[in-house]
Design an enzyme around this catalytic site. Sequence first.
Site, short mmCIF file in Angstrom:
data_model
loop_
_atom_site.label_atom_id
_atom_site.label_comp_id
_atom_site.label_asym_id
_atom_site.label_seq_id
_atom_site.Cartn_x
_atom_site.Cartn_y
_atom_site.Cartn_z
N SER A 71 5.20 6.08 -15.34
CA SER A 71 3.96 6.23 -14.57
C SER A 71 4.25 6.66 -13.14
O SER A 71 4.76 5.87 -12.35
CB SER A 71 3.19 4.90 -14.56
OG SER A 71 4.07 3.82 -14.26
N HIS A 120 0.80 -4.49 5.58
CA HIS A 120 1.17 -5.18 6.81
C HIS A 120 0.88 -4.35 8.05
O HIS A 120 1.04 -4.82 9.17
CB HIS A 120 2.65 -5.59 6.77
CG HIS A 120 3.60 -4.43 6.83
ND1 HIS A 120 3.92 -3.68 5.72
CD2 HIS A 120 4.29 -3.88 7.86
CE1 HIS A 120 4.77 -2.73 6.06
NE2 HIS A 120 5.00 -2.83 7.35
N LYS A 161 16.63 1.97 -15.42
CA LYS A 161 16.39 3.42 -15.58
C LYS A 161 16.53 4.12 -14.23
O LYS A 161 16.84 5.32 -14.17
CB LYS A 161 15.05 3.68 -16.23
CG LYS A 161 13.84 3.05 -15.54
CD LYS A 161 13.25 3.89 -14.44
CE LYS A 161 12.11 3.17 -13.75
NZ LYS A 161 11.50 3.95 -12.67
N ALA A 211 0.82 -1.21 0.00
CA ALA A 211 0.00 0.00 0.00
C ALA A 211 0.85 1.26 0.00
O ALA A 211 0.50 2.27 0.63
CB ALA A 211 -0.95 -0.01 1.19
#
Length: 339
Positions: A138, A32, A191, A9
């Site tokens: 992204s 967690h 990258k 998350a």
Amino acid sequence: MEKVTVFGAGSWGTALSYVLAQNGHDLLLWTHRQDQSDEINQHSNERYLKGVRLPDSLKATANLDEAVAHADIFVLAVPTKAIREVSRDIRERMTKKGLFVHVSKGIEPDSLKRISEMIREEIPADLIEEVVILSGPSHAEEVVQEHPTTVTAACENTQAANRVQDLFMNSYFRVYTNTDVIGVEIGGALKNIIALAVGITDGLGYGDNAKAAIMTRGLAEIARLGVKMGATPLTFSGLSGVGDLIVTCTSVHSRNWRAGNMLGKGKNVEEVLDEMGMVVEGIRTTKAAHQLAAEYKVPMPITEALYAVLFEGVKPENAVEELMGRMKKNEMEDLIDLL
């Protein structure tokens, strides 16, 4: 509608959960930490995506048994160093085959395994439907603002890649498919090294000329190693190659650029990591790439210079001076090597 569990998350795991929830899938996000799960169920994840209201349908849990039982599609959005542990934890709770999608970008030092290889080592083949890589330029912060974003779903099994394409694709999140797993994973991982190097040159105040040089010659290094490992050269001119390189080297959202920038301004690695408070994948990947360059006998001068800064105490300005003083070379040699 598909049943999907996202493991991890952080900013990217939460952003992808945002996309999946908006696409109408039955989505569960595992963390967690119970306090983080509670916060997400109140529609926010302030540490990673400040000021963003998450969809009502985006549910979280800190219960791993519940997370695994929920779905047959598992999206792994944890740092590279946690991939093996989380994969083992999932394996212990699986009762049927699952489709695995990994969205992390790194290589494991010493073993020199790509993430898809690590997953396959930890989870038996009879529990894996397929492993698909989702990668490309992204930033999570832009995805949750629904800014146009394009990525690649890579798998040698085109049916599995198409399924992941359908899973994520919507009006602002466009997904292409690719069968070059090696190229997509290597491009996405390496990258981050180049973004660290670009951040250093920016921190040193060297300007756009240096940035363009590092990015261009860095792409040559990535492609040189990738092709030697079995990748398709054209992959590095695509989203997971030059596309991801551009966004990671030029954006203030980039952790690796920010870490490099602090190094260029005189902070040491420990100070940078303390201040960042988040994983900087490029540091660990630099060690792995240094080892890969030796194993495949591929010249990677930018990677070697960064390795010297990170692990051998060389000052950034001295590393740049060493790079600029290298032996004369014909630029086209790299292109010829890739043909």
